[in-house]
Motif scaffolding. Structure first.
Motif, short mmCIF file in Angstrom:
data_model
loop_
_atom_site.label_atom_id
_atom_site.label_comp_id
_atom_site.label_asym_id
_atom_site.label_seq_id
_atom_site.Cartn_x
_atom_site.Cartn_y
_atom_site.Cartn_z
N ALA A 1 60.65 8.84 40.02
CA ALA A 1 60.74 10.11 39.34
C ALA A 1 59.09 10.36 39.40
CB ALA A 1 60.74 10.04 38.73
N ASP A 2 58.28 8.62 38.92
CA ASP A 2 56.71 9.32 39.06
C ASP A 2 56.04 9.22 40.27
OD1 ASP A 2 57.10 8.13 36.12
OD2 ASP A 2 56.21 6.92 36.52
N SER A 3 56.21 9.08 41.42
CA SER A 3 56.11 9.73 42.75
C SER A 3 56.21 11.25 42.76
CB SER A 3 57.03 8.67 44.17
OG SER A 3 56.23 9.21 45.39
N LYS A 4 57.10 11.66 42.87
CA LYS A 4 57.74 13.31 42.98
C LYS A 4 56.60 13.58 42.53
CE LYS A 4 61.41 16.41 43.53
NZ LYS A 4 62.86 16.93 43.25
N ALA A 5 56.19 13.18 40.95
CA ALA A 5 55.57 13.73 39.98
C ALA A 5 54.15 13.85 40.59
CB ALA A 5 55.81 13.75 38.59
N ASN A 6 53.54 12.94 41.02
CA ASN A 6 52.28 11.95 41.68
C ASN A 6 51.91 11.82 40.38
OD1 ASN A 6 50.30 11.96 43.33
ND2 ASN A 6 49.49 13.91 42.82
N LYS A 7 52.93 10.40 39.66
CA LYS A 7 51.89 10.07 38.59
C LYS A 7 52.74 9.08 38.61
CE LYS A 7 52.46 14.15 35.45
NZ LYS A 7 53.22 14.78 34.07
N VAL A 8 52.27 8.48 39.30
CA VAL A 8 52.52 6.82 39.99
C VAL A 8 51.63 6.09 39.13
CG1 VAL A 8 52.26 5.27 41.90
CG2 VAL A 8 53.42 6.79 41.99
N GLN A 9 52.23 5.10 38.44
CA GLN A 9 51.76 4.26 37.53
C GLN A 9 51.10 2.40 38.44
OE1 GLN A 9 53.29 4.09 33.43
NE2 GLN A 9 54.52 5.44 34.07
N PRO A 10 50.25 1.53 37.95
CA PRO A 10 50.53 0.36 38.54
C PRO A 10 51.52 -0.35 38.75
CG PRO A 10 49.36 0.52 36.74
CD PRO A 10 49.69 1.37 36.48
N ALA A 11 52.03 -1.34 40.14
CA ALA A 11 52.99 -1.97 40.17
C ALA A 11 53.80 -2.39 39.09
CB ALA A 11 52.62 -3.34 41.24
N SER A 12 53.53 -3.19 37.62
CA SER A 12 53.69 -4.02 37.22
C SER A 12 54.74 -2.75 36.91
CB SER A 12 52.83 -4.32 36.51
OG SER A 12 51.51 -3.23 35.81
N VAL A 13 54.89 -1.86 36.93
CA VAL A 13 55.41 -0.59 35.70
C VAL A 13 56.91 -0.65 36.28
CG1 VAL A 13 55.49 1.38 34.82
CG2 VAL A 13 53.54 0.14 34.99
N TYR A 14 56.49 -0.88 37.94
CA TYR A 14 58.17 -0.70 38.69
C TYR A 14 59.16 -2.18 38.39
CZ TYR A 14 55.90 3.31 38.53
OH TYR A 14 54.64 5.22 38.68
N GLN A 15 58.03 -3.13 39.26
CA GLN A 15 58.14 -4.64 39.71
C GLN A 15 58.29 -5.23 38.16
OE1 GLN A 15 57.21 -3.84 43.72
NE2 GLN A 15 55.65 -5.24 43.37
N ARG A 16 59.53 -6.17 38.62
CA ARG A 16 59.75 -7.03 36.97
C ARG A 16 59.58 -8.73 38.18
NH1 ARG A 16 63.98 -9.44 34.97
NH2 ARG A 16 65.71 -8.53 35.61
N VAL A 17 59.69 -9.47 37.55
CA VAL A 17 59.63 -11.38 37.86
C VAL A 17 60.52 -12.05 37.39
CG1 VAL A 17 58.78 -13.25 39.27
CG2 VAL A 17 57.31 -11.53 39.25
#
Length: 459
Positions: free
Chosen positions: A149-165
């Motif tokens: 969704a964020d990539s399509k809207a050109n509003k990508v946030q830092p990787a930590s928002v999407y990736q969880r260890v």
């Protein structure tokens, strides 16, 4: 330092950071090409030589919404990609790399994988002293829905928002390899090293030695599990042989399928065990003359596998089959494999029922290597397999009718088609070098099932 050089270096660093960013989009390469022999419309979701390859056929390929396929690519070194099946849009879905198997969840828009922990900001990754050195890995979850969704809207946030260890297994157990996501999507399973596996074997257990001309298969080895919610790691099973291709039953939580890996024929290839370590047994008790390979869980109760018929019968003169040089161009021709893998006994794409243990052969090619990498639809209608010549065959399991669905994928391609049936049983994903000028570079390709076959009704 010269200001021009400094500015150039800074610019290069910024470019690399941008290229490596999760959510980065790439233009569509989608094109439809008719198979030159069968006329089947082949939907190439990638069509440039960018080092693409599909996930292994033991694992899911499609996201839970059925719109995206996850694949490996060289577009950004060390990172995974997703491609939208309808639009052809390509999106980078990892940042920081991954190792081993990519696990696409079926019930949620999540992706799971292993990677080496990222170094603190400003520090270089720690170099290994040698390849056998035990290293730590962490297991990561990606929120694909938010990322797309964020990539399509050109509003990508830092990787930590999407990736969880999710957790980090103890380094000393040597976690790695073919990680598999449990059917309930709360656990993952992975290989452990010999030292850790040996701790859990009963005293006096006979440890298997290397088997076959590739000198693989020696034990011990084992499987461990990690809870994705808590990070807790538990031992599942140790066995006295080398473990390969760990997979799960997506419809039955806690059911694991794995193999004895030798690089060719095994004394006993396919095994199953429960997540609590109980129920360890061979899935299909094989004979010395049988070459069993490339098992894949295809439905709630079934595992498809190949009984290979790719080798010359000793003492019988046979012509070389085009695209399948029986004298060594293809795998498994070494004399050290013994008398296995010939057509003196029944061979073909076989399917075993995990509950009744009954086996049926769905089909087999008339000549050549026979069916090799296999898959099937969860509804029990279809089976699919490739052969050494990179042909892809579809089998109607009700009638046992077999169709050459696609060919021309080039016998010197970097890898084999590795067909995987879609969850809804309407199409097949392969990897193909058909469009490659170098005859080797692979692309992601979808083969739709023939409309007239999909319309079939059965009593």
């Amino acid at each position: 330092m010269n200001k021009t050089i400094l500015a150039s270096l800074l610019g290069s660093c910024l470019l690399l950071q941008t290229q490596a960013q999760i959510g980065k989009r790439f233009p569509s390469e989608r094109k439809v090409v008719n198979d030159p022999v069968t006329g089947t419309p082949l939907v190439f979701l990638t069509s440039t030589p960018a080092g693409d390859s599909k996930i292994y056929q033991t694992h899911n390929q499609w996201t839970s919404d059925g719109q995206w396929l996850i694949f490996r690519s060289g577009r950004v070194k060390g990172e995974a990609m997703a491609v939208n099946e309808q639009t052809g849009d390509i999106v980078q879905v990892t940042e920081g790399g991954y190792t081993g198997m990519l696990n696409v969840a079926r019930k949620s828009m999540k992706l799971y994988f292993m990677r080496e922990p990222l170094p603190p900001a400003g520090q270089e990754p720690k170099a290994r002293k040698d390849r056998k050195e035990t290293i730590a890995v962490e297991i990561v979850e990606v929120d694909l829905a938010s990322l797309f969704a964020d990539s399509k809207a050109n509003k990508v946030q830092p990787a930590s928002v999407y990736q969880r260890v999710c957790g980090t297994p103890p380094p000393e157990i040597g976690a790695g390899g073919d990680m598999a996501l449990d059917g309930d999507e709360t656990r993952v399973y992975f290989r452990i090293n010999r030292t850790e596996a040996a701790k859990h074997l009963k005293p006096g257990t006979h440890i298997e030695e290397a088997f076959g001309p590739r000198h693989m298969g020696a034990g011990p080895a084992g499987i461990a599990a990690m809870d994705l919610r808590t990070g807790e790691v538990k031992h599942v099973i140790s066995v006295p042989f080398q473990v390969g291709h760990i997979q799960t039953n997506p419809w039955v939580p806690g059911e694991i399928v794995f193999c004895w890996e030798t690089g060719g024929k095994s004394p006993q290839r396919m095994w199953t065990v429960q997540a609590d370590g109980s129920g360890l047994r061979p899935i299909y008790p094989e004979s010395d003359f049988e070459w069993i390979t490339h098992e894949a869980v295809i439905s709630k109760d079934e595992v498809a596998f190949a009984i290979m018929g790719h080798r010359k019968i000793k003492g019988i003169q046979q012509d070389t089959i085009p695209g399948t040089d029986v004298h060594g161009a293809n795998p498994g021709q070494e004399n050290g494999w013994g008398n296995s893998g010939t057509r003196e006994k029944p061979t073909g794409l076989a399917i075993v029922n995990l509950r009744t243990r009954e086996v049926q052969i769905a089909g087999q090619t008339a000549s050549g290597s026979g069916l090799w990498h296999v898959s099937g639809s969860p509804d029990g209608r279809w089976a699919v397999g490739d052969d050494f010549a990179r042909n892809v065959y579809l089998i109607d399991r009700h009638t046992h009718e077999m169709m050459l669905l696609s060919t021309g994928h080039k016998t010197i391609a970097a890898d084999h088609p590795h067909p995987t049936m879609s969850p809804d049983g309407t199409r097949i994903q392969i990897q193909s070098a058909m469009l490659s000028a170098d005859n080797r570079s692979m692309n992601i390709c979808i083969i739709p099932l023939p409309a007239e076959w999909l319309k079939r009704k059965y009593e």
